[in-house]
Design a protein around this motif. Structure first.
Motif, PDB file in Angstrom:
ATOM      1  N   LEU A 133       0.789  -1.230   0.000  1.00  0.00           N
ATOM      2  CA  LEU A 133       0.000   0.000   0.000  1.00  0.00           C
ATOM      3  C   LEU A 133       0.826   1.287   0.000  1.00  0.00           C
ATOM      4  N   PRO A 134       1.968   1.391   0.689  1.00  0.00           N
ATOM      5  CA  PRO A 134       2.743   2.641   0.631  1.00  0.00           C
ATOM      6  C   PRO A 134       3.183   2.941  -0.799  1.00  0.00           C
ATOM      7  N   PRO A 135       3.254   4.212  -1.192  1.00  0.00           N
ATOM      8  CA  PRO A 135       3.644   4.567  -2.566  1.00  0.00           C
ATOM      9  C   PRO A 135       5.126   4.292  -2.804  1.00  0.00           C
ATOM     10  N   ALA A 136       5.492   4.211  -4.076  1.00  0.00           N
ATOM     11  CA  ALA A 136       6.877   3.909  -4.441  1.00  0.00           C
ATOM     12  C   ALA A 136       7.839   4.964  -3.924  1.00  0.00           C
ATOM     13  N   ALA A 137       7.374   6.217  -3.878  1.00  0.00           N
ATOM     14  CA  ALA A 137       8.244   7.302  -3.406  1.00  0.00           C
ATOM     15  C   ALA A 137       8.671   7.074  -1.964  1.00  0.00           C
ATOM     16  N   PHE A 138       7.799   6.426  -1.179  1.00  0.00           N
ATOM     17  CA  PHE A 138       8.154   6.179   0.219  1.00  0.00           C
ATOM     18  C   PHE A 138       9.328   5.220   0.319  1.00  0.00           C
ATOM     19  N   TRP A 139       9.309   4.137  -0.460  1.00  0.00           N
ATOM     20  CA  TRP A 139      10.370   3.132  -0.358  1.00  0.00           C
ATOM     21  C   TRP A 139      11.714   3.743  -0.758  1.00  0.00           C
ATOM     22  N   THR A 140      11.679   4.623  -1.755  1.00  0.00           N
ATOM     23  CA  THR A 140      12.914   5.301  -2.158  1.00  0.00           C
ATOM     24  C   THR A 140      13.457   6.157  -1.017  1.00  0.00           C
ATOM     25  N   GLN A 141      12.561   6.903  -0.372  1.00  0.00           N
ATOM     26  CA  GLN A 141      12.975   7.758   0.745  1.00  0.00           C
ATOM     27  C   GLN A 141      13.483   6.921   1.908  1.00  0.00           C
ATOM     28  N   ALA A 142      12.811   5.792   2.189  1.00  0.00           N
ATOM     29  CA  ALA A 142      13.217   4.934   3.304  1.00  0.00           C
ATOM     30  C   ALA A 142      14.619   4.377   3.081  1.00  0.00           C
ATOM     31  N   GLU A 143      14.941   3.984   1.838  1.00  0.00           N
ATOM     32  CA  GLU A 143      16.281   3.455   1.556  1.00  0.00           C
ATOM     33  C   GLU A 143      17.341   4.545   1.672  1.00  0.00           C
ATOM     34  N   GLU A 144      16.966   5.768   1.303  1.00  0.00           N
ATOM     35  CA  GLU A 144      17.910   6.871   1.439  1.00  0.00           C
ATOM     36  C   GLU A 144      18.219   7.163   2.902  1.00  0.00           C
ATOM     37  N   GLU A 145      17.227   7.053   3.753  1.00  0.00           N
ATOM     38  CA  GLU A 145      17.420   7.371   5.163  1.00  0.00           C
ATOM     39  C   GLU A 145      18.016   6.213   5.949  1.00  0.00           C
ATOM     40  N   LEU A 146      17.627   4.972   5.610  1.00  0.00           N
ATOM     41  CA  LEU A 146      18.025   3.815   6.410  1.00  0.00           C
ATOM     42  C   LEU A 146      19.080   2.952   5.730  1.00  0.00           C
ATOM     43  N   GLY A 147      19.209   3.085   4.420  1.00  0.00           N
ATOM     44  CA  GLY A 147      20.127   2.229   3.692  1.00  0.00           C
ATOM     45  C   GLY A 147      19.387   1.082   3.036  1.00  0.00           C
ATOM     46  N   ALA A 148      19.955   0.573   1.956  1.00  0.00           N
ATOM     47  CA  ALA A 148      19.281  -0.489   1.195  1.00  0.00           C
ATOM     48  C   ALA A 148      19.149  -1.776   2.002  1.00  0.00           C
ATOM     49  N   GLY A 149      20.002  -1.965   2.995  1.00  0.00           N
ATOM     50  CA  GLY A 149      19.965  -3.202   3.769  1.00  0.00           C
ATOM     51  C   GLY A 149      18.979  -3.203   4.923  1.00  0.00           C
ATOM     52  N   ALA A 150      18.213  -2.135   5.082  1.00  0.00           N
ATOM     53  CA  ALA A 150      17.243  -2.063   6.189  1.00  0.00           C
ATOM     54  C   ALA A 150      16.141  -3.089   6.001  1.00  0.00           C
ATOM     55  N   SER A 151      15.654  -3.624   7.109  1.00  0.00           N
ATOM     56  CA  SER A 151      14.585  -4.628   7.060  1.00  0.00           C
ATOM     57  C   SER A 151      13.253  -3.980   6.742  1.00  0.00           C
ATOM     58  N   LEU A 152      12.279  -4.836   6.393  1.00  0.00           N
ATOM     59  CA  LEU A 152      10.935  -4.337   6.111  1.00  0.00           C
ATOM     60  C   LEU A 152      10.343  -3.639   7.329  1.00  0.00           C
ATOM     61  N   SER A 153      10.543  -4.218   8.502  1.00  0.00           N
ATOM     62  CA  SER A 153       9.996  -3.612   9.718  1.00  0.00           C
ATOM     63  C   SER A 153      10.606  -2.245   9.986  1.00  0.00           C
ATOM     64  N   GLU A 154      11.923  -2.108   9.722  1.00  0.00           N
ATOM     65  CA  GLU A 154      12.578  -0.819   9.946  1.00  0.00           C
ATOM     66  C   GLU A 154      12.035   0.239   8.987  1.00  0.00           C
ATOM     67  N   LYS A 155      11.820  -0.155   7.732  1.00  0.00           N
ATOM     68  CA  LYS A 155      11.279   0.782   6.753  1.00  0.00           C
ATOM     69  C   LYS A 155       9.833   1.149   7.089  1.00  0.00           C
ATOM     70  N   LEU A 156       9.061   0.149   7.479  1.00  0.00           N
ATOM     71  CA  LEU A 156       7.661   0.414   7.796  1.00  0.00           C
ATOM     72  C   LEU A 156       7.513   1.270   9.049  1.00  0.00           C
ATOM     73  N   ALA A 157       8.502   1.250   9.943  1.00  0.00           N
ATOM     74  CA  ALA A 157       8.420   2.091  11.143  1.00  0.00           C
ATOM     75  C   ALA A 157       8.342   3.564  10.745  1.00  0.00           C
ATOM     76  N   LEU A 158       9.059   3.940   9.665  1.00  0.00           N
ATOM     77  CA  LEU A 158       8.958   5.310   9.163  1.00  0.00           C
ATOM     78  C   LEU A 158       7.562   5.579   8.612  1.00  0.00           C
ATOM     79  N   TRP A 159       7.035   4.631   7.873  1.00  0.00           N
ATOM     80  CA  TRP A 159       5.696   4.777   7.294  1.00  0.00           C
ATOM     81  C   TRP A 159       4.630   4.839   8.387  1.00  0.00           C
ATOM     82  N   HIS A 160       4.800   4.041   9.413  1.00  0.00           N
ATOM     83  CA  HIS A 160       3.826   4.040  10.511  1.00  0.00           C
ATOM     84  C   HIS A 160       3.806   5.382  11.238  1.00  0.00           C
ATOM     85  N   GLY A 161       4.975   6.007  11.364  1.00  0.00           N
ATOM     86  CA  GLY A 161       5.007   7.332  11.971  1.00  0.00           C
ATOM     87  C   GLY A 161       4.217   8.336  11.165  1.00  0.00           C
TER      88      GLY A 161
END
Length: 300
Positions: A133-161
């Motif tokens: 459900l999150p837009p593609a732009a979010f995943w790009t931003q999450a990788e920029e902030e957390l790094g490509a190796g971040a887990s799904l839960s770590e990325k979703l924590a940003l989305w949940h906020g």
């Protein structure tokens, strides 16, 4: 059964030592001249309720009204000010409690934080299901902030906020925000899986004021009280939830809260007026400066 004393009494908080007091309203002269004649008129401001020094002044004296309410056919159970009825020509006034109608920014932030934790704690299988459900732009931003190796839960924590801020906005969310619709879809999908937004609960559940004894209660307010020897709280649940009416001294303000917090126990005792200040003017005018003057320290 209520344990209010007969006659006038004082109400003192056991934890803080502060006493319930009335703050009398000021009377202003609003007289006017018309056609050469002065029309006398005065306006008295509303009294207020406060917590302060238990000095025995009339401002600390209260009485319990058990007069029947003819409309509801039961006692009013009002805590009435002695000083307002005695010194101000505006009728009897009693203590009212009003539930807060609009939560503060802190209340909404607290609810948003609770919701974010609920989303973070979703099972891994549900997170993977909702990750579409999150837009593609979010995943790009999450990788920029957390790094490509971040887990799904770590990325979703940003989305949940972000979703939590959408669910409980402190300020208006821009209508053209690209992620707003996606966030709402995510919130709805989580609710369909049993992960619901919490209710916004107010930190300060209510405020108190002085108001006329003859006024009618409306939804969200009450003037009916019970004292069980320890706590003072609402006497009926017709207009406010009883569990949120327990009198509390919150940093010098009288509010209603849920039972169990600090500064919630009260002692009611018969009012004992403070002794009057000695009038020294009569002694000075008579010129009696004999043995009495030595006792009072006059002329030394």
């Amino acid at each position: 059964m209520s344990k209010f004393p007969e006659g006038n009494f004082t109400i003192v908080n056991n934890g803080t030592g502060r006493c319930l007091r009335v703050r009398l309203g000021r009377t202003q002269d609003v007289s006017d001249w018309k056609a050469g004649t002065k029309y006398l008129q005065s306006v008295t401001e509303r009294p207020g309720v406060e917590l302060g020094e238990p000095d025995g002044s009339p401002a600390t004296a209260w009485w319990f009204s058990t007069i029947d309410d003819s409309a509801e056919r039961r006692p009013f159970n009002q805590i009435v000010s002695h000083a307002v009825g005695e010194y101000q020509n505006i009728g009897n006034h009693c203590v009212w409690l009003d539930m807060k109608l609009h939560p503060t920014a802190d209340d909404r932030n607290r609810a948003a934080d609770q919701f974010r934790h609920k989303l973070d704690d979703m099972p891994a299988a549900l997170k993977e299901k909702l990750a579409a459900l999150p837009p593609a732009a979010f995943w790009t931003q999450a990788e920029e902030e957390l790094g490509a190796g971040a887990s799904l839960s770590e990325k979703l924590a940003l989305w949940h906020g972000y979703c939590a801020s959408v669910a409980f906005p402190v300020q208006n969310v821009e209508e053209d925000d690209e992620g707003l619709e996606a966030a709402q879809s995510y919130i709805d999908a989580a609710a369909a899986e049993g992960v619901h937004r919490p209710e916004v609960e107010s930190g300060r559940t209510s405020t108190t004021r002085m108001y006329g004894c003859g006024a009618s209660r409306t939804e969200g307010s009450t003037y009916r009280w019970v004292y069980d020897g320890t706590y003072i709280y609402g006497a009926d649940s017709k207009t406010v939830p009883l569990e949120r009416t327990y009198w509390t001294d919150e940093n010098g303000y009288l509010v209603g809260k849920s039972k169990g917090g600090p500064a919630q126990t009260w002692t009611l005792a018969p009012w004992k007026p403070a002794p009057p200040e000695p009038d020294m003017s009569a002694v000075a005018l008579t010129g009696l400066f004999g043995p009495l003057s030595g006792l009072l320290g006059i002329g030394n």
